[in-house]
Design an enzyme around this catalytic site. Structure first.
Site, PDB file in Angstrom:
ATOM      1  N   SER A 131      12.070  -8.220  14.492  1.00  0.00           N
ATOM      2  CA  SER A 131      12.959  -6.203  14.534  1.00  0.00           C
ATOM      3  C   SER A 131      14.031  -6.343  15.649  1.00  0.00           C
ATOM      4  CB  SER A 131      11.647  -4.769  14.755  1.00  0.00           C
ATOM      5  OG  SER A 131      12.556  -4.301  15.435  1.00  0.00           O
ATOM      6  N   GLU A 133      15.374  -3.499  17.434  1.00  0.00           N
ATOM      7  CA  GLU A 133      14.194  -3.039  18.754  1.00  0.00           C
ATOM      8  C   GLU A 133      14.253  -4.229  19.881  1.00  0.00           C
ATOM      9  OE1 GLU A 133      13.341  -0.251  19.577  1.00  0.00           O
ATOM     10  OE2 GLU A 133      14.796   1.166  18.288  1.00  0.00           O
ATOM     11  N   TYR A 154       6.753  -1.460  21.880  1.00  0.00           N
ATOM     12  CA  TYR A 154       6.853  -1.283  20.623  1.00  0.00           C
ATOM     13  C   TYR A 154       7.376  -2.804  20.524  1.00  0.00           C
ATOM     14  CZ  TYR A 154       8.452  -2.498  16.317  1.00  0.00           C
ATOM     15  OH  TYR A 154       9.117  -2.711  14.478  1.00  0.00           O
TER      16      TYR A 154
HETATM   17  P1  NDP Z   1       5.222   1.145   8.147  1.00  0.00           P
HETATM   18  O1  NDP Z   1       5.034   1.780   9.370  1.00  0.00           O
HETATM   19  O2  NDP Z   1       5.597   1.797   7.073  1.00  0.00           O
HETATM   20  O3  NDP Z   1       4.151   0.025   7.760  1.00  0.00           O
HETATM   21  C1  NDP Z   1       2.937  -0.462   8.526  1.00  0.00           C
HETATM   22  C2  NDP Z   1       1.983  -1.139   7.542  1.00  0.00           C
HETATM   23  O4  NDP Z   1       1.359  -1.845   9.036  1.00  0.00           O
HETATM   24  C3  NDP Z   1       0.472  -0.454   6.845  1.00  0.00           C
HETATM   25  O5  NDP Z   1       0.766  -0.396   5.685  1.00  0.00           O
HETATM   26  C4  NDP Z   1      -0.536  -0.068   7.658  1.00  0.00           C
HETATM   27  O6  NDP Z   1      -1.518  -0.106   7.110  1.00  0.00           O
HETATM   28  C5  NDP Z   1      -0.402  -1.426   8.343  1.00  0.00           C
HETATM   29  N1  NDP Z   1      -0.936  -1.902   9.223  1.00  0.00           N
HETATM   30  C6  NDP Z   1      -1.145  -0.753  10.572  1.00  0.00           C
HETATM   31  N2  NDP Z   1      -1.710  -1.552  11.448  1.00  0.00           N
HETATM   32  C7  NDP Z   1      -2.534  -2.690  10.844  1.00  0.00           C
HETATM   33  C8  NDP Z   1      -4.016  -3.257  11.486  1.00  0.00           C
HETATM   34  N3  NDP Z   1      -4.237  -3.370  12.594  1.00  0.00           N
HETATM   35  N4  NDP Z   1      -4.454  -3.811  10.141  1.00  0.00           N
HETATM   36  C9  NDP Z   1      -3.560  -4.293   9.298  1.00  0.00           C
HETATM   37  N5  NDP Z   1      -2.523  -3.481   8.928  1.00  0.00           N
HETATM   38  C10 NDP Z   1      -2.156  -2.261  10.017  1.00  0.00           C
HETATM   39  O7  NDP Z   1       6.685  -0.204   8.553  1.00  0.00           O
HETATM   40  P2  NDP Z   1       7.509  -0.585   7.439  1.00  0.00           P
HETATM   41  O8  NDP Z   1       7.495  -0.767   5.905  1.00  0.00           O
HETATM   42  O9  NDP Z   1       8.802   0.224   7.623  1.00  0.00           O
HETATM   43  O10 NDP Z   1       7.591  -2.129   8.156  1.00  0.00           O
HETATM   44  C11 NDP Z   1       7.461  -2.912   7.195  1.00  0.00           C
HETATM   45  C12 NDP Z   1       7.381  -3.979   9.607  1.00  0.00           C
HETATM   46  O11 NDP Z   1       8.633  -4.472   9.850  1.00  0.00           O
HETATM   47  C13 NDP Z   1       6.561  -3.355  10.412  1.00  0.00           C
HETATM   48  O12 NDP Z   1       6.073  -4.411  10.967  1.00  0.00           O
HETATM   49  C14 NDP Z   1       7.644  -3.002  11.079  1.00  0.00           C
HETATM   50  O13 NDP Z   1       7.213  -2.718  12.507  1.00  0.00           O
HETATM   51  C15 NDP Z   1       8.805  -3.780  11.065  1.00  0.00           C
HETATM   52  N6  NDP Z   1      10.105  -3.537  10.494  1.00  0.00           N
HETATM   53  C16 NDP Z   1      10.325  -2.249   9.954  1.00  0.00           C
HETATM   54  C17 NDP Z   1      11.914  -1.761  10.330  1.00  0.00           C
HETATM   55  C18 NDP Z   1      12.645  -0.588   9.663  1.00  0.00           C
HETATM   56  O14 NDP Z   1      13.341  -0.202   9.476  1.00  0.00           O
HETATM   57  N7  NDP Z   1      11.476  -0.216   8.433  1.00  0.00           N
HETATM   58  C19 NDP Z   1      12.677  -2.252  11.309  1.00  0.00           C
HETATM   59  C20 NDP Z   1      12.827  -3.651  11.880  1.00  0.00           C
HETATM   60  C21 NDP Z   1      11.319  -4.123  11.739  1.00  0.00           C
HETATM   61  P3  NDP Z   1      -1.911   2.226   6.482  1.00  0.00           P
HETATM   62  O15 NDP Z   1      -0.355   2.486   5.564  1.00  0.00           O
HETATM   63  O16 NDP Z   1      -3.381   1.543   6.578  1.00  0.00           O
HETATM   64  O17 NDP Z   1      -1.177   2.168   8.196  1.00  0.00           O
END
Ligand code: NDP
Length: 343
Positions: A131, A133, A154
């Protein structure tokens, strides 16, 4: 033989777009989902086909990044060609409230998954969702060579994941890469993230079902791109000959105030009449400005973003207005860029 991919975080914003992309490319897609007492698959329900159907290409498996043994079993069972680690506690403000849980999922979860790859002895390519961040207090423009200075639990957890991914690449000769993605949004963005909170409020205020919108710092500068384009970049990172780390960004910076102005003006409203300040939304340590330089990805992967934050704000407002008109639907269609650009 169709390629096989495993996506953690498939129920999230990016996971749903990536699953769509890979299915369209003919992949067999496996997704890790968490067991919950309510359904959490709304973003991928439109892709799901009963696994008994011989044409089924999407398979979901219960699991959690906190359960290493389960990850090893799944990895051996699925034997994927590509693994995309998108799962995380992904909300920066929430990471100050739940720092230990964030470290466990967003940080340690990555080593559990990498260990599952290593211990199961499979030959796979690994994508880590890093990220912008990570740059935190380091001023823009930020590229792959800019020093990191994380400013939240985070970001600190993502920093661990970044380095451990790099370490497994060097230590075990794994094809493991970091995609350092700047903020990317869409009509499927979680409703508590600031962009979606704004566009959803615009639709509701316009429709007369909401009066105020409470926000924190409006001066932060971010580089917002369109999630559907960013998942293409993720995929491209795993298709090249040599593993490397890449920034994906638009290079266009705008303040939250700019995003507010664009969103409200799109429906003929003035944001200053509706937005109120709430200090609860401030972070103990803020990240002032993130603007990415994605030259490496553009040159080496041929990846070029076409939607910046200004266009995105309008696209998301349109989608939220349409969703409100059809309230009761379980997920929001992406407004096609083509139909949107004709407006
Ligand atoms: P979301 O918050 O929309 O999705 C996060 C996902 O992770 C969900 O499917 C959630 O499941 C799952 N999850 C959370 N905790 C666990 C766990 N303990 N075990 C298994 N699954 C888990 O994030 P985004 O789609 O926006 O982002 C995808 C990735 O990219 C993330 O890692 C984020 O940090 C990173 N990122 C995102 C950016 C952005 O601007 N969107 C920028 C840079 C990095 P559930 O649906 O059950 O909650």
């Amino acid at each position: 033989m169709a390629k096989r991919a495993l996506i953690t975080g498939i129920t999230g914003q990016d996971g749903s777009y990536l699953a769509e992309l890979l299915l369209a490319k003919g992949y067999e897609v496996h997704g890790l989902i968490r067991r919950a007492s309510t359904f959490n698959t709304a973003r991928i329900d439109h892709l799901y086909v009963d696994p008994h159907d011989p044409n089924a290409k999407l398979f979901l498996h219960y699991g959690d990044l906190s359960d290493g043994a389960r990850l090893v079993t799944l990895m051996a069972e699925i034997n994927p060609d590509e693994v995309y680690n998108l799962a995380a506690q992904s909300h920066v403000r929430v990471s100050f409230d739940e720092p230990e849980h964030t470290a466990d999922t967003t940080g340690t979860g990555t080593i559990r998954l990498l260990e599952a790859v290593r211990l199961s002895g499979i030959d796979t390519r690994f994508y880590q969702a890093s990220s912008s961040e990570l740059y935190g207090a380091t001023p823009p423009p930020q590229s792959e060579t800019t020093p990191f200075y994380p400013r939240s639990p985070y970001a600190a957890a993502k920093l661990y994941s970044y380095w451990i991914t790099k370490n497994y690449r060097e230590a075990y000769d794994m094809f493991a890469v970091n995609g350092i993605l700047f903020n990317h949004e869409s009509p499927r963005r979680g409703e508590t993230f600031v962009t979606r909170k704004i566009t959803r409020a615009v639709a509701r205020i316009k429709a007369g079902v909401q009066k105020d919108l409470y926000l924190g710092n409006l001066e932060s500068v971010r580089d917002w791109g369109y999630a559907a384009e960013y998942v293409e970049g993720m995929w491209r990172m795993l298709q090249v000959d040599q593993p490397d780390d890449y920034v994906l960004a638009t290079g266009v910076g705008m303040t939250i105030k700019d995003f507010l102005t664009t969103s409200f003006e799109h429906v003929g409203l003035d944001w200053q009449e509706f937005v109120k300040f709430d200090e609860r939304y401030l972070r103990p340590t803020e990240v002032d400005a993130l603007i990415g330089d994605s030259s490496r990805a553009q040159e080496k992967l041929g990846w070029t973003p076409t939607v910046d934050g200004f266009a995105l704000a309008k696209l998301m407002v349109d989608a939220d207005v349409a969703a409100l008109e059809h309230e009761g639907r379980h997920w929001i269609d992406t407004v096609s860029l083509e139909s949107w650009s004709k407006k």
